[in-house]
Every structure is written in structure tokens, then in C-alpha cells.
Design a protein around this motif. Structure first.
Motif, PDB file in Angstrom:
ATOM      1  N   ALA A   1       4.173  17.447  -2.408  1.00  0.00           N
ATOM      2  CA  ALA A   1       4.011  17.169  -0.978  1.00  0.00           C
ATOM      3  C   ALA A   1       3.670  15.699  -0.734  1.00  0.00           C
ATOM      4  O   ALA A   1       4.221  15.058   0.180  1.00  0.00           O
ATOM      5  N   ARG A   2       2.777  15.149  -1.547  1.00  0.00           N
ATOM      6  CA  ARG A   2       2.408  13.744  -1.367  1.00  0.00           C
ATOM      7  C   ARG A   2       3.565  12.805  -1.686  1.00  0.00           C
ATOM      8  O   ARG A   2       3.710  11.754  -1.037  1.00  0.00           O
ATOM      9  N   THR A   3       4.367  13.167  -2.659  1.00  0.00           N
ATOM     10  CA  THR A   3       5.517  12.323  -2.995  1.00  0.00           C
ATOM     11  C   THR A   3       6.502  12.256  -1.841  1.00  0.00           C
ATOM     12  O   THR A   3       7.003  11.185  -1.480  1.00  0.00           O
ATOM     13  N   ARG A   4       6.782  13.387  -1.219  1.00  0.00           N
ATOM     14  CA  ARG A   4       7.699  13.392  -0.070  1.00  0.00           C
ATOM     15  C   ARG A   4       7.123  12.596   1.092  1.00  0.00           C
ATOM     16  O   ARG A   4       7.838  11.814   1.736  1.00  0.00           O
ATOM     17  N   THR A   5       5.826  12.781   1.348  1.00  0.00           N
ATOM     18  CA  THR A   5       5.210  12.042   2.452  1.00  0.00           C
ATOM     19  C   THR A   5       5.193  10.545   2.171  1.00  0.00           C
ATOM     20  O   THR A   5       5.519   9.723   3.040  1.00  0.00           O
ATOM     21  N   ALA A   6       4.809  10.165   0.954  1.00  0.00           N
ATOM     22  CA  ALA A   6       4.755   8.748   0.607  1.00  0.00           C
ATOM     23  C   ALA A   6       6.144   8.115   0.612  1.00  0.00           C
ATOM     24  O   ALA A   6       6.312   6.970   1.039  1.00  0.00           O
ATOM     25  N   THR A   7       7.142   8.852   0.147  1.00  0.00           N
ATOM     26  CA  THR A   7       8.510   8.332   0.160  1.00  0.00           C
ATOM     27  C   THR A   7       8.991   8.114   1.581  1.00  0.00           C
ATOM     28  O   THR A   7       9.607   7.081   1.900  1.00  0.00           O
ATOM     29  N   ASP A   8       8.707   9.057   2.457  1.00  0.00           N
ATOM     30  CA  ASP A   8       9.125   8.926   3.848  1.00  0.00           C
ATOM     31  C   ASP A   8       8.445   7.731   4.511  1.00  0.00           C
ATOM     32  O   ASP A   8       9.087   6.953   5.227  1.00  0.00           O
ATOM     33  N   THR A   9       7.151   7.562   4.272  1.00  0.00           N
ATOM     34  CA  THR A   9       6.431   6.425   4.854  1.00  0.00           C
ATOM     35  C   THR A   9       6.967   5.105   4.327  1.00  0.00           C
ATOM     36  O   THR A   9       7.190   4.148   5.086  1.00  0.00           O
ATOM     37  N   TYR A  10       7.179   5.034   3.028  1.00  0.00           N
ATOM     38  CA  TYR A  10       7.699   3.806   2.422  1.00  0.00           C
ATOM     39  C   TYR A  10       9.089   3.478   2.963  1.00  0.00           C
ATOM     40  O   TYR A  10       9.395   2.314   3.280  1.00  0.00           O
TER      41      TYR A  10
ATOM     42  N   LEU B  19       0.144  11.910  -9.852  1.00  0.00           N
ATOM     43  CA  LEU B  19      -0.540  13.193  -9.703  1.00  0.00           C
ATOM     44  C   LEU B  19       0.308  14.320 -10.271  1.00  0.00           C
ATOM     45  O   LEU B  19      -0.217  15.234 -10.928  1.00  0.00           O
ATOM     46  N   THR B  20       1.595  14.260 -10.065  1.00  0.00           N
ATOM     47  CA  THR B  20       2.484  15.246 -10.673  1.00  0.00           C
ATOM     48  C   THR B  20       2.468  15.138 -12.194  1.00  0.00           C
ATOM     49  O   THR B  20       2.550  16.142 -12.911  1.00  0.00           O
ATOM     50  N   ALA B  21       2.344  13.906 -12.694  1.00  0.00           N
ATOM     51  CA  ALA B  21       2.256  13.715 -14.146  1.00  0.00           C
ATOM     52  C   ALA B  21       0.994  14.352 -14.715  1.00  0.00           C
ATOM     53  O   ALA B  21       1.015  14.898 -15.834  1.00  0.00           O
TER      54      ALA B  21
ATOM     55  N   ILE C 108       0.838  -1.204   0.000  1.00  0.00           N
ATOM     56  CA  ILE C 108       0.000   0.000   0.000  1.00  0.00           C
ATOM     57  C   ILE C 108       0.871   1.252   0.000  1.00  0.00           C
ATOM     58  O   ILE C 108       0.596   2.226  -0.729  1.00  0.00           O
ATOM     59  N   ALA C 109       1.932   1.249   0.806  1.00  0.00           N
ATOM     60  CA  ALA C 109       2.831   2.408   0.839  1.00  0.00           C
ATOM     61  C   ALA C 109       3.492   2.626  -0.513  1.00  0.00           C
ATOM     62  O   ALA C 109       3.643   3.769  -0.966  1.00  0.00           O
ATOM     63  N   ARG C 110       3.864   1.537  -1.171  1.00  0.00           N
ATOM     64  CA  ARG C 110       4.491   1.666  -2.496  1.00  0.00           C
ATOM     65  C   ARG C 110       3.488   2.183  -3.525  1.00  0.00           C
ATOM     66  O   ARG C 110       3.832   3.005  -4.394  1.00  0.00           O
ATOM     67  N   GLN C 111       2.239   1.729  -3.455  1.00  0.00           N
ATOM     68  CA  GLN C 111       1.221   2.217  -4.368  1.00  0.00           C
ATOM     69  C   GLN C 111       0.925   3.697  -4.130  1.00  0.00           C
ATOM     70  O   GLN C 111       0.676   4.441  -5.088  1.00  0.00           O
ATOM     71  N   ASN C 112       0.968   4.133  -2.873  1.00  0.00           N
ATOM     72  CA  ASN C 112       0.754   5.545  -2.580  1.00  0.00           C
ATOM     73  C   ASN C 112       1.851   6.405  -3.201  1.00  0.00           C
ATOM     74  O   ASN C 112       1.590   7.523  -3.672  1.00  0.00           O
TER      75      ASN C 112
END
Length: 332
Positions: free
Chosen positions: A254-263, A224-226, A213-217
Motif C-alpha cells: 500500500a505504501r509503495t503505491r501511494t509513494a509512487t503516485d505522489t512521486y 518495508l516489503t524487503a 522526500i517523495a523519492r525517499q518515501n
């Protein structure tokens, strides 16, 4: 079998609808709005309503066949836009994580190298400041004095805003993922790239689900950036599309940084928690209580610590042997 295939088809249809058709349909709607209003009347709702009514009253759309063809065209166009966004999302993710930036084409590679050097210089200055405050606080504590940790914490935050470890990639997200491998190598002598495929196969299902799920996020965030890149050309017809592009870019960033940190957090925590169990299962942990009779086939009840010695042994055991040298050339 029929019920399984029916459920599988339903899930695939839901994913197709949510990931491709709905965002693509919204994109087509904005594109139609841009074409109808233009720069001179960007928010003229009556004009938009009039144009939509004209399209709806067209002779082609008054027939059942025309409506079917129109609906099919909208679905195909929406799906095509979604596929383009997915492809651009993959490219955006590659640029964002920058794992292989050394192999990029020369102009981009030089820019990435300069950006990496700048980030490394900034990080080095911030790290020196942080270590200086740490040493001062440690000396004060050795003399029985307690200092205010706010300055030390602020210095640490300034360093981690650049990168959690010494930068070796041009982006924060790339360095955040790379920091996991750096820390595991430093603390436990583990090569994450070698270890992870084997560890993944013995992880509990719940853990694998959370990581998936974290990887899919992360993938959705870069997609979304695309979408922001796809909305950018619409600014040629309708300037408010620039606002949509800017908003999607900021949200995607912002979501990319958050998702990367969580992953990254999940990768590191999972490796530290379950690597000892993998060593137990392979019989490489001499302190392991694992035996075939216990039924602990995943090694989840292991109590032995993950030491650097175990990390060295495990990494050596899982690393494939190099190919043998080629035979010598025939002599004449």
C-alpha cells in the motif's frame, strides 16, 4: 568547519540508527523470540521470560567484557540485517517499477511479458468502456441534456486502477511512473529522460526538497516489503512470524503505491510548471520576457505557455548528438 563536521556526523549517526540499527534490532528480537518459543509455545510469555533470564545469567554476560562484546555483536547484527534489507529493498524497487523488465533473465522476462499483455488487454476493455460513456455524455450535452456522471467516473476509476495510460510494464507502479513520460510526450513533445537532469539543476530548492522526500518515501516503502522477506524464514521456527510477514507485505504494498503516485504527481507537475523557465533560460522560448538584466536567473517569472513547439525545440536542443560514424576500413 568543526561545527559543520559535528552536525554532519550527528545527522549520519541519526540516519544510521533509524534506518539500520533500530529495524535490525527489532528483527533480532523477533528472531530470538522465535528461537525461544517455537511452534509449540508461540505465545508463552513466562517461557520467554525464563529464557531471557537464562541468557542474562550466563557467565559470559556477567562480566563487563562479555557485556561489551554482546552489545557490539547486537549492534553489528542489527546493522547487518538493516544492510541486507536495504539491498533487498533495492531489488524489490527494481521489480516493482520494472523499468528494465525487457532485460530480465528469460524465465522472469517471460512472466513479465505475459503479465504486461494481460494488463494491457484488461486496460483496453476498460478504456473502451470509459470512452463510450464519454461520447454518450458529450452527445447528450450537445443536445442540451446533462447526464449523471457517476457511470463515467466509475468507468474511469476502473481504467486507472489497472493503469493511468496503456500498460507497457508488468506492475501498476511501473506504469504509473511511465505515464508521466507518456503524457509529457503527448501533450508537450517532451522527452522526460532527456529533460529531467537539466531541469533538476535549475529547480528552486524547496521544489527539489519535496521531490527528494517523495523519492525517499518510495525507497522506504519498498524496503518495508524487503523486511517482510527477511521475516519469512522465521516462520520455520515460529508460525506467528507469518502474520508479521503478511502485515509487512500488505503495508509495504500500500505504501509503495501511494509513494509512487505522489512521486509521479510531483514529477509531472514540476515538469509542466518549470520547463518553460528552462527554455527561457536557454533562450529557446521566443515569447519569454527573460533578460539577463532582470536577475531572473531561473526563469521563474516567465509567462509564456509551454507549447509543443517549445517542447520539440527543447528536446532537440538537449538531446546529445550521436557519435560520428567510424572511419572506413583501410583498403589493401
Amino acid at each position: 568547519m568543526g561545527g559543520f563536521l559535528s552536525e554532519l556526523g550527528k545527522k549520519l549517526a541519526e540516519r544510521w540508527l533509524s534506518l539500520l540499527v533500530l529495524p535490525g534490532a527489532l528483527y533480532l528480537a523477533v528472531a530470538a523470540t522465535a528461537r525461544a518459543l517455537g511452534h509449540t509455545h508461540p505465545f508463552d510469555l513466562p517461557r520467554l521470560t525464563q529464557q531471557i533470564s537464562a541468557w542474562a545469567n550466563h557467565p559470559v554476560t556477567n562480566t563487563v567484557g562479555g557485556q561489551v562484546v554482546l552489545l557490539a555483536a547486537i549492534l553489528v547484527g542489527a546493522a547487518a540485517a538493516g544492510l541486507v534489507a536495504q539491498a533487498l529493498g533495492s531489488l524489490t524497487e527494481r521489480l516493482c517499477l520494472a523499468a528494465d523488465w525487457h532485460t530480465w533473465p528469460p524465465p522472469i522476462r517471460q512472466l513479465a511479458a505475459r503479465q504486461t499483455t494481460r494488463r494491457r488487454d484488461r486496460w483496453t476493455r476498460a478504456a473502451r468502456t470509459w470512452h463510450h460513456h464519454r461520447e454518450q455524455d458529450a452527445q447528450a450535452l450537445a443536445h442540451g441534456q446533462r447526464t449523471n456522471p457517476a457511470t463515467r467516473h466509475a468507468a474511469e476509476r476502473a481504467m486507472t486502477r489497472i493503469a493511468p495510460e496503456e500498460p507497457c510494464r508488468p506492475t501498476w507502479s511501473g506504469d504509473r511512473l511511465n505515464a508521466v513520460a507518456v503524457r509529457l510526450e503527448r501533450d508537450h513533445h517532451l522527452a522526460l529522460a532527456t529533460l529531467w537532469p537539466h531541469l533538476w539543476l535549475v529547480l528552486p530548492e524547496e521544489t527539489r526538497t519535496q521531490i527528494t522526500i517523495a523519492r525517499q518515501n518510495l525507497t522506504r516503502a519498498t524496503t518495508l516489503t524487503a523486511w517482510a522477506l527477511l521475516y519469512l524464514p522465521l516462520t520455520a521456527w515460529w508460525w506467528p512470524a507469518a502474520l508479521i510477514t503478511a502485515a509487512l507485505t500488505l503495508i509495504g504494498w500500500a505504501r509503495t503505491r501511494t509513494a509512487t503516485d505522489t512521486y509521479a504527481l510531483l514529477l509531472e507537475a514540476t515538469t509542466r510548471l518549470h520547463t518553460s523557465g528552462l527554455a527561457d533560460r536557454l533562450g529557446l522560448n521566443p515569447t519569454s520576457p527573460f533578460t539577463p538584466e532582470t536577475g531572473d536567473t531561473l526563469g521563474l517569472n516567465a509567462t509564456g505557455p509551454l507549447t509543443p513547439e517549445i517542447g520539440d525545440t527543447l528536446t532537440h536542443h538537449l538531446t546529445p548528438t550521436p557519435p560520428p560514424p567510424p572511419p572506413p576500413p583501410p583498403t589493401e
